[in-house]
Design a protein around this motif. Structure first.
Motif, PDB file in Angstrom:
ATOM      1  N   GLU A 266      -8.533  -1.490 -11.724  1.00 32.54           N
ATOM      2  CA  GLU A 266      -8.882  -0.362 -12.581  1.00 32.54           C
ATOM      3  C   GLU A 266      -9.984   0.506 -12.001  1.00 32.54           C
ATOM      4  OE1 GLU A 266      -9.772  -1.835 -16.445  1.00 32.54           O
ATOM      5  OE2 GLU A 266      -7.754  -2.604 -16.804  1.00 32.54           O
ATOM      6  N   ASP A 267     -10.988  -0.100 -11.380  1.00 35.01           N
ATOM      7  CA  ASP A 267     -12.137   0.674 -10.908  1.00 35.01           C
ATOM      8  C   ASP A 267     -11.756   1.591  -9.744  1.00 35.01           C
ATOM      9  OD1 ASP A 267     -13.874  -0.534 -12.718  1.00 35.01           O
ATOM     10  OD2 ASP A 267     -14.213  -2.221 -11.381  1.00 35.01           O
ATOM     11  N   ARG A 268     -12.373   2.757  -9.711  1.00 31.58           N
ATOM     12  CA  ARG A 268     -12.221   3.645  -8.573  1.00 31.58           C
ATOM     13  C   ARG A 268     -13.077   3.143  -7.413  1.00 31.58           C
ATOM     14  NH1 ARG A 268     -10.663   9.300  -9.339  1.00 31.58           N
ATOM     15  NH2 ARG A 268      -9.807   9.589 -11.425  1.00 31.58           N
TER      16      ARG A 268
ATOM     17  N   ALA B  94      -4.393   5.771  -3.011  1.00 32.66           N
ATOM     18  CA  ALA B  94      -4.556   4.350  -3.288  1.00 32.66           C
ATOM     19  C   ALA B  94      -5.377   3.667  -2.199  1.00 32.66           C
ATOM     20  CB  ALA B  94      -3.188   3.679  -3.410  1.00 32.66           C
ATOM     21  N   VAL B  95      -6.120   2.624  -2.587  1.00 31.41           N
ATOM     22  CA  VAL B  95      -6.992   1.891  -1.671  1.00 31.41           C
ATOM     23  C   VAL B  95      -6.744   0.399  -1.834  1.00 31.41           C
ATOM     24  CG1 VAL B  95      -9.366   1.439  -0.952  1.00 31.41           C
ATOM     25  CG2 VAL B  95      -8.743   3.697  -1.836  1.00 31.41           C
ATOM     26  N   VAL B  96      -6.405  -0.259  -0.743  1.00 34.58           N
ATOM     27  CA  VAL B  96      -6.252  -1.719  -0.756  1.00 34.58           C
ATOM     28  C   VAL B  96      -7.639  -2.348  -0.820  1.00 34.58           C
ATOM     29  CG1 VAL B  96      -5.481  -3.717   0.576  1.00 34.58           C
ATOM     30  CG2 VAL B  96      -4.099  -1.625   0.547  1.00 34.58           C
ATOM     31  N   THR B  97      -7.812  -3.359  -1.646  1.00 33.02           N
ATOM     32  CA  THR B  97      -9.114  -4.000  -1.774  1.00 33.02           C
ATOM     33  C   THR B  97      -8.936  -5.515  -1.891  1.00 33.02           C
ATOM     34  OG1 THR B  97     -11.228  -3.920  -2.955  1.00 33.02           O
ATOM     35  CG2 THR B  97      -9.227  -3.748  -4.302  1.00 33.02           C
TER      36      THR B  97
ATOM     37  N   SER C 159       0.825  -1.213   0.000  1.00 32.99           N
ATOM     38  CA  SER C 159       0.000   0.000   0.000  1.00 32.99           C
ATOM     39  C   SER C 159       0.856   1.259   0.000  1.00 32.99           C
ATOM     40  CB  SER C 159      -0.941   0.001   1.205  1.00 32.99           C
ATOM     41  OG  SER C 159      -0.234   0.224   2.415  1.00 32.99           O
ATOM     42  N   ALA C 160       2.044   1.197   0.615  1.00 34.62           N
ATOM     43  CA  ALA C 160       2.928   2.366   0.659  1.00 34.62           C
ATOM     44  C   ALA C 160       3.405   2.764  -0.734  1.00 34.62           C
ATOM     45  CB  ALA C 160       4.122   2.084   1.567  1.00 34.62           C
TER      46      ALA C 160
ATOM     47  N   GLY D   7      -5.842   2.552  -7.726  1.00 36.65           N
ATOM     48  CA  GLY D   7      -5.097   3.806  -7.738  1.00 36.65           C
ATOM     49  C   GLY D   7      -5.961   5.011  -7.433  1.00 36.65           C
ATOM     50  N   ASN D   8      -7.261   4.925  -7.731  1.00 32.75           N
ATOM     51  CA  ASN D   8      -8.200   6.019  -7.473  1.00 32.75           C
ATOM     52  C   ASN D   8      -7.740   7.343  -8.082  1.00 32.75           C
ATOM     53  OD1 ASN D   8      -9.998   4.388  -6.142  1.00 32.75           O
ATOM     54  ND2 ASN D   8     -10.208   5.724  -4.377  1.00 32.75           N
TER      55      ASN D   8
END
Length: 337
Positions: free
Chosen positions: A119-121, A71-74, A64-65, A104-105
């Motif tokens: 890819e999706d926000r 950025a968002v971990v999912t 995540s860093a 990546g948002n």
């Protein structure tokens, strides 16, 4: 804590990577970073060499860093941060590491070893913080994980693992999926939700359940439901039960090879037969051969016709999973006010 516990153990001591600093004040110099005292996690970021990324939460933090502030971990990684014990970041072989999925948002991220770009926000109302890491909410993370898996039965297993960890429920993920009609692969997600169960205690147990439903066509078994003798004493809580056919199913994991556990399993099987229930046990290799499992199930059903029923069902579990989750949400809301 049992290693097959669906709820991940508490985690402390995670170490955030620091940037290489030419001055040496905010982090190691470039020369120091190449030395034995530091481990490079990604270009320009390091942690002390003593920090082991064998801990899956540390690996997620390091990935995540790399993503930056937006950025968002999912996917599986966010589900692990939320406490999902079976989301261990390993493929089905138990050895191969899965890349950490990150949205990546808006930032341009490149997939690297150990990181997969989604890819999706992920909108703000589906982002939360766990261990200081920006990650997707449970239902969004599970939705993304199912789409990553891309196979209906394994998607259903992922739902079961999240339910076993008390992260969500079938009702909640069904409602969430209904709001995502425009997403790709949503048809498969709906199929997985329809096939999923929330009462299995492990993914392998759930895979046995799916053979029970899909190949044997026995309908949905009762999962982890107490069986009592006619005097009301507990006999067992089997993994799977067909009350009409009088057959129970048990998945025997690696821990069942222990001599004490094996003796307990033999006694358990005898107790179940003693009250008029036949018994089918499977191990991991059996799940790769559904026809073998179905054959054993049919043979057990034939034997069960000769037994006299001396058992009754225990009461359904209480509170329900949805009641547990609703109470937890209410407690959090009170803490936040």
């Amino acid at each position: 804590m049992h290693r097959w516990d669906p709820i991940a153990p508490p985690v402390t001591g995670l170490v955030l990577p620091v940037r290489v600093d030419p001055t040496g004040r905010a982090g190691p110099t470039r020369g120091q970073a190449r030395g034995p005292g530091w481990r490079i996690t990604s270009p320009g970021l390091v942690v002390p060499a003593t920090v082991d990324d064998g801990l899956v939460e540390q690996r997620i933090l390091e990935a995540s860093a790399r993503g930056g502030d937006r950025a968002v971990v999912t996917g599986w990684a966010a589900l692990r941060l939320h406490g999902g014990g079976f989301f261990d970041g390993l493929a089905r072989d138990g050895r191969t590491r899965l890349p950490v999925p990150i949205a990546g948002n808006g930032d341009r991220l490149r997939g690297r070893a150990g990181l997969e770009v989604v890819e999706d926000r992920i909108p703000p109302d589906e982002v939360t913080y766990v261990h200081g890491i920006r990650c997707a909410t449970v239902e969004r993370a599970l939705f993304d994980e199912m789409r990553r898996i891309g196979e209906v039965r394994e998607m259903a297993v992922a739902i079961g693992a999240a339910c076993a960890a008390q992260l969500t429920s079938l009702k909640r993920i069904r409602l969430y999926t209904a709001t995502r009609r425009w997403y790709r692969d949503v048809r498969m997600v709906r199929e997985a939700v329809a096939l999923a169960g929330e009462d299995c205690r492990s993914p392998q147990e759930d895979r046995f359940r799916l053979i029970w439903i899909c190949e044997a066509r026995w309908g949905r078994p009762l999962c982890n439901r107490a069986i009592l003798d006619t005097d009301g004493r507990l006999v067992a809580v089997p993994d799977l039960l067909d009350p009409q056919r009088g057959v129970v199913g048990e998945y025997a994991g690696a821990d069942h090879r222990d001599i004490d556990q094996h003796e307990s399993d033999i006694a358990r099987e005898a107790d179940l037969r003693g009250v008029g229930l036949e018994y089918v046990e499977v191990v991991a290799r059996d799940l790769r051969d559904p026809a073998r499992v179905v054959r054993r199930m049919r043979e057990a059903a034939e034997r069960a016709t000769a037994l006299t029923r001396r058992w009754v069902l225990g009461p359904p579990p209480s509170p329900t999973l949805d009641e547990i989750l609703d109470r937890r949400d209410a407690a959090r809301a009170r803490r936040d006010t």
